[in-house]
Design an enzyme around this catalytic site. Structure first.
Site, PDB file in Angstrom:
ATOM      1  N   VAL A 149      35.658  71.879  59.582  1.00 63.91           N
ATOM      2  CA  VAL A 149      36.462  72.062  60.802  1.00 63.91           C
ATOM      3  C   VAL A 149      36.789  70.721  61.451  1.00 63.91           C
ATOM      4  O   VAL A 149      37.874  70.530  62.015  1.00 63.91           O
ATOM      5  CB  VAL A 149      35.710  72.976  61.795  1.00 63.91           C
ATOM      6  CG1 VAL A 149      36.504  73.138  63.094  1.00 63.91           C
ATOM      7  CG2 VAL A 149      35.446  74.340  61.174  1.00 63.91           C
ATOM      8  N   CYS A 150      35.875  69.779  61.361  1.00 63.24           N
ATOM      9  CA  CYS A 150      36.029  68.501  62.059  1.00 63.24           C
ATOM     10  C   CYS A 150      37.332  67.759  61.746  1.00 63.24           C
ATOM     11  O   CYS A 150      38.008  67.297  62.673  1.00 63.24           O
ATOM     12  CB  CYS A 150      34.822  67.605  61.781  1.00 63.24           C
ATOM     13  SG  CYS A 150      33.265  68.297  62.373  1.00 63.24           S
ATOM     14  N   PRO A 151      37.724  67.617  60.479  1.00 58.97           N
ATOM     15  CA  PRO A 151      38.976  66.898  60.232  1.00 58.97           C
ATOM     16  C   PRO A 151      40.189  67.603  60.827  1.00 58.97           C
ATOM     17  O   PRO A 151      41.136  66.948  61.267  1.00 58.97           O
ATOM     18  CB  PRO A 151      39.065  66.829  58.704  1.00 58.97           C
ATOM     19  CG  PRO A 151      38.140  67.877  58.196  1.00 58.97           C
ATOM     20  CD  PRO A 151      37.059  67.972  59.214  1.00 58.97           C
TER      21      PRO A 151
END
Length: 234
Positions: free
Chosen positions: A85-87
């Protein structure tokens, strides 16, 4: 430097496994401990100071909150580089970076990774899970002190929850939002909140539900507020 990138990439599977805990029962959820609720990050209070090494494009630079005095700051915690999810969140922030700048708001993303890992992540193509070049700092909180101060550290996991903190131009904390690891945030909502704070400061009025830039605000008194209510309920 190539050797650093190679060693970091080899650790990706281990890094990914940290951010995707599996819970089979409610009791398992209860075993997670978050840093003390008595943290110093409180709305209407001065935002906790922070300082650390950041990766800004291809450079390393120490930054601190006082560097941004007089500006709005969107401080975005995320669990780890090289995850799922972070990118998507950081790329979304990059795509709206100019819109934040128009509102005099600086974006700072922060995780418990080292600044070397941040650099490696920016050198990883987006179609391979990297973030590519970002115009805002990726701050290293490798000792986890900043996450503790802002009350988002998962002690058992060793990573931060998806905390978003909006600091105004006076250094006061105005908005906090904390999501679980698996739930991404809305960049458009973050931008809307910056605009709402600026509107409140500019007009001395308050923003109703679903307010957007250019929408009507409400006079915060019994008589004046009726001007707004008549426009939406008649």
């Amino acid at each position: 430097m190539a050797g650093i990138f190679t060693s970091l990439v080899r650790k990706v599977p281990q890094l990914i496994s940290i951010t995707t805990p599996k819970f089979n029962t409610l009791s398992a959820l209860r075993t997670l401990s978050v840093s003390s609720p008595l943290c110093s990050a409180r709305v209407r209070q001065p935002a906790p100071n922070f300082e650390g090494m950041a990766c800004i494009e291809d450079n390393f630079k120490k930054i601190k909150l006082s560097d941004y005095a007089g500006k709005y700051v969107l401080l975005v915690f995320y669990p780890l580089d090289f995850t799922f999810v972070c990118p998507t969140e950081l790329i979304a922030l990059e795509q709206m970076y100019d819109e934040f700048h128009k509102l005099d708001c600086e974006v700072i993303a922060i995780s418990v990774d080292s600044h070397y890992t941040h650099l490696a992540w920016q050198h990883t193509p987006r179609d391979q899970g990297g973030v590519g070049k970002l115009r805002f700092p990726l701050l290293s909180d490798i000792n986890k002190n900043i996450a503790k101060d802002y009350g988002v550290l998962l002690e058992d996991e060793g990573v931060a929850l998806r905390g978003m903190f909006l600091i105004d131009s006076h250094g006061l904390l105005r908005v906090t939002q904390i999501n679980d690891l698996s739930i991404g945030r809305s960049t458009e909502e973050a931008l809307r909140l910056v605009g709402a704070i600026k509107a409140v400061e500019e007009f001395g009025e308050v923003c109703p539900a679903n307010w957007k830039t250019g929408s009507k605000t409400i006079k915060p008194d019994p008589v004046g507020s009726k001007e707004y209510f008549k426009t939406v309920h008649t």
